[in-house]
Write an enzyme that holds these catalytic residues in place. Structure first.
Site, PDB file in Angstrom:
ATOM      1  CG  ASP A  67      -0.242  -0.488   2.495  1.00 17.37           C
ATOM      2  OD1 ASP A  67       0.958  -0.211   2.671  1.00 17.37           O
ATOM      3  OD2 ASP A  67      -0.890  -1.173   3.304  1.00 17.37           O
ATOM      4  CG  ASN A 136      -8.582  -2.348  12.661  1.00 17.94           C
ATOM      5  OD1 ASN A 136      -7.602  -2.884  12.137  1.00 17.94           O
ATOM      6  ND2 ASN A 136      -9.168  -1.284  12.142  1.00 17.94           N
ATOM      7  CG  HIS A 138      -5.637  -2.884   9.351  1.00 19.55           C
ATOM      8  ND1 HIS A 138      -5.752  -1.918  10.325  1.00 19.55           N
ATOM      9  CD2 HIS A 138      -4.328  -2.875   8.989  1.00 19.55           C
ATOM     10  CE1 HIS A 138      -4.574  -1.353  10.543  1.00 19.55           C
ATOM     11  NE2 HIS A 138      -3.692  -1.921   9.744  1.00 19.55           N
ATOM     12  CD  GLU A 143      -8.653   0.385   8.276  1.00 16.01           C
ATOM     13  OE1 GLU A 143      -8.691  -0.508   9.141  1.00 16.01           O
ATOM     14  OE2 GLU A 143      -7.952   1.405   8.384  1.00 16.01           O
TER      15      GLU A 143
END
Length: 265
Positions: A67, A136, A138, A143
């Site tokens: 990314d 979380n 990801h 996400e």
């Protein structure tokens, strides 16, 4: 999913880097998917050590990073382009032209995402994808709620991710980036092998949900349960809440015996 639990972070980095080095030595022209972030700094340092002290060459590999932030120029010191140059490219024989990341400064971000996905396909796909784990759950910047078959695309970041990365976010003048171009979960699962590194107690909840919970869109990392060759490298703290920890340790000892590898660490 293969679960490798080491006693400490140093052992995690040593084991994961040596196993990646094995692939590179057996397939010098490997296509590697790479990651950034604090977890990866010691990992790349170990790869650099293997290059300098044990003759590991990266001269023929091709890399694709997961990314990049949107609106961040490649030369920005907080861009992922700069991270890779600082921690790996400038310290090894990996050619700059063989290193690929999304262009977060592209005029047409959607076309850039499609271009990046096509580049991966043209390279023959990814042989080994390196991954970190968000608190979380990801993967990359996929996400919670991401499509399980998503490809490279533009993705809005959650407040949790923005807060976790606050110290490292580039300043765009008009604020911090809130979107990124990221490989999708489908892109990641398309890699022939995946290595995920998770360290520290702060990742323990995400680890247990990823390994022992259901596959679900609200925890993107759980999709690795569907991958044929996914290996998760954990230190004792990250593994501390796994209910079947004893089984994973016994299974790994047996696997290493079959492979002729040394024991933990």
């Amino acid at each position: 999913m293969r679960v490798v639990i080491e006693e400490n972070a140093e052992a995690v980095y040593r084991t994961a880097a040596s196993w990646m080095a094995e692939l590179i030595r057996s397939q010098p022209a490997s296509v590697l998917g790479l990651a950034t972030g604090h977890t990866m700094v010691p990992f790349y340092a170990e790869l650099v050590r293997l290059h300098r002290e044990e003759g590991l060459t990266l001269a023929e590999i091709t890399t694709f990073n997961l990314d990049e932030y949107v609106g961040v120029a490649n030369e920005d010191p907080r861009s992922f382009h700069h991270f890779m140059h600082e921690h790996l490219v400038s310290l090894t024989d990996l050619p700059t032209e063989s290193v690929h990341l999304p262009n977060g400064f592209a005029e047409d971000l959607f076309a850039e995402a499609d271009r990046y996905e096509s580049l991966i396909e043209e390279a023959g796909g990814i042989d080994l994808q390196l991954l970190g784990l968000g608190k979380n759950g990801h993967l990359g910047f996929n996400e919670p709620g991401s499509s399980l078959k998503s490809l490279t695309r533009v993705k809005a970041l959650t407040q949790e991710t923005l807060l976790a990365n606050e110290e490292d976010l580039p300043d765009l003048g008009s604020g911090r980036p809130e979107t990124a171009i990221t490989m999708g979960l489908g892109t990641i699962l398309g890699a022939r092998r995946c290595f995920l590194l998770a360290l520290g107690e702060s990742k323990a909840d995400a680890v247990v949900a990823m390994i022992e919970g259901p596959v679900a869109a609200h925890l993107p990392a759980s999709t690795l349960q569907m991958h044929r060759q996914a290996t998760v490298f954990l230190d004792a703290a990250a593994a501390s809440r796994l209910q079947d920890q004893d089984y994973y340790l016994r299974a790994e000892a047996m696997q290493r015996k079959l492979e002729g590898r040394s024991t933990r660490g």
